[in-house]
Design a protein around this motif. Structure first.
Motif: not given
Length: 362
Positions: A106-108, A126-128, A171
């Motif tokens: 899980s990244n942000a 932000s992108t995820h 995203d």
């Protein structure tokens, strides 16, 4: 430490591909001292390891020089990265073992330049990314008969990294209040690299007595595929530099890690301290090296602690960066040669990495 430590060490080395440490896509591991890991090869036992890893990258470097103005201006890129690694191991006869590692990521990523632009009002968004990363299978073999040399051993390993992580994850990039563009997220938060690779490892330890020992690990991931075809334009138009110098699509880079240190055991506690070097080279050993990548290395001091229960081990490792270097990429060198002006991109690094987990034998 008992034979459970054998699997624990292998697990932490297997999880190398799971997650990058900042914009430099170096897949990072936890740490585990290798003392006593050759003791009691038990061919009837399985082991499950569960590891939690987190870091926040935000300090930008060009070479070894930190770009402190990025923090002062508020234009820094911030990556929050969390990985849950699930690894199942089988210890076989005659020093052989096999393991399967499945990372869930899980990244942000928070930035301005990817959205409204550095300096623009309300430009930070932000992108995820979330999902399964690149799965890896590996086999290992201890080279020395433990009955002939009980205080130390050397292990070699060979693994296969599969491109199971989504390396085209997309995203929305927010350009203004009314416009958003769908495109591939940055390479640093993609779930995989898109390449089928193979890994080589050498792990060694030596115990001076029941309390003090030393250890060393070497890991190299070969990624023969040169590029994965994923655009670096984030849903927009490619820059002239990206077209001219071959960074319009993402590279599939090699990776390397070296660790060495010492450990001290008291009762069920083991304390360790060592040095760790993680590197993404600018050129691969096999195949081409074109495409976008942020090469560099991180040298860290790595303290660690683990506690041994009867059928479980819990551990915590926190490598602290002491040197960060964003080196010249192939594209940087091509631009320098073409323009006569030295070119070198930047990358964001973390101050530290947190690894907390447990291993269970059954």
């Amino acid at each position: 430490m008992t034979k459970l430590a054998i699997f624990s060490v292998l697990y932490l080395l297997l999880t190398y591909q799971a997650q990058s440490q900042g914009c430099v896509a170096i897949r990072s591991t936890g740490g585990f001292c290798t003392r006593d890991q050759a003791l009691g090869h038990d061919s009837t036992k399985w082991m499950l390891s569960v590891s939690n890893r987190y870091f926040k990258s935000f300090r930008h470097f060009v070479g070894t020089e930190e770009q402190k103005q990025r923090l002062e201006q508020g234009t820094e890129v911030i990556n929050h990265a969390y990985t849950l690694d699930l690894a199942l191991f089988r210890n076989l006869k005659n020093g052989w073992s096999i393991g399967l590692d499945v990372p869930v990521i899980s990244n942000a990523r928070s930035s301005m330049y990817e959205h409204g632009g550095n300096g623009a009002k309300n430009a930070r968004h932000s992108t995820h990314s979330f999902g399964v990363g690149d799965i890896r299978i590996a086999v290992y073999r201890w080279l020395i008969d433990q009955t002939k040399m009980p205080k130390g051993n050397i292990q070699v390993g060979l693994g296969l990294k599969l491109p199971t992580g989504d390396y085209r994850y997309q995203d929305f990039f927010i350009k203004n209040d009314s416009t958003k563009v769908l495109g591939p997220v940055d390479q640093s938060i993609q779930l995989g690299d898109g390449g089928t690779g193979f890994t080589t490892e050498v792990n060694a330890f030596y115990n001076f007595n029941d309390h003090v020992g030393v250890y060393g690990n070497f890991y190299y991931l070969f990624n023969p595929r040169e590029q994965n075809g994923v655009s670096t334009a984030r849903g927009g138009a490619l820059s002239a530099d990206a077209v001219n110098y071959g960074t319009s699509v993402m590279s599939v880079p090699d990776q390397m890690m070296v660790r060495a240190g010492a450990s001290v055991t008291f009762n069920k506690f083991t304390f360790s301290a060592g040095v760790r070097d993680e590197c993404q080279p600018s050129k691969d050993l096999i195949g081409g090296s074109m495409g976008f990548r942020r090469p560099g290395y991180i040298i860290s001091i790595e303290p660690g602690l683990n506690y041994q229960f009867k059928k479980a081990t819990v551990y915590a490792y926190v490598p602290f960066a002491v040197k960060r270097n964003r080196t010249q990429s192939v594209a940087d060198k091509l631009k320098t040669e073409a323009t006569g002006v030295y070119a070198q991109g930047d990358a964001a690094f973390a101050d530290y990495l947190v690894n907390i987990g447990a291993s269970f034998k059954f």
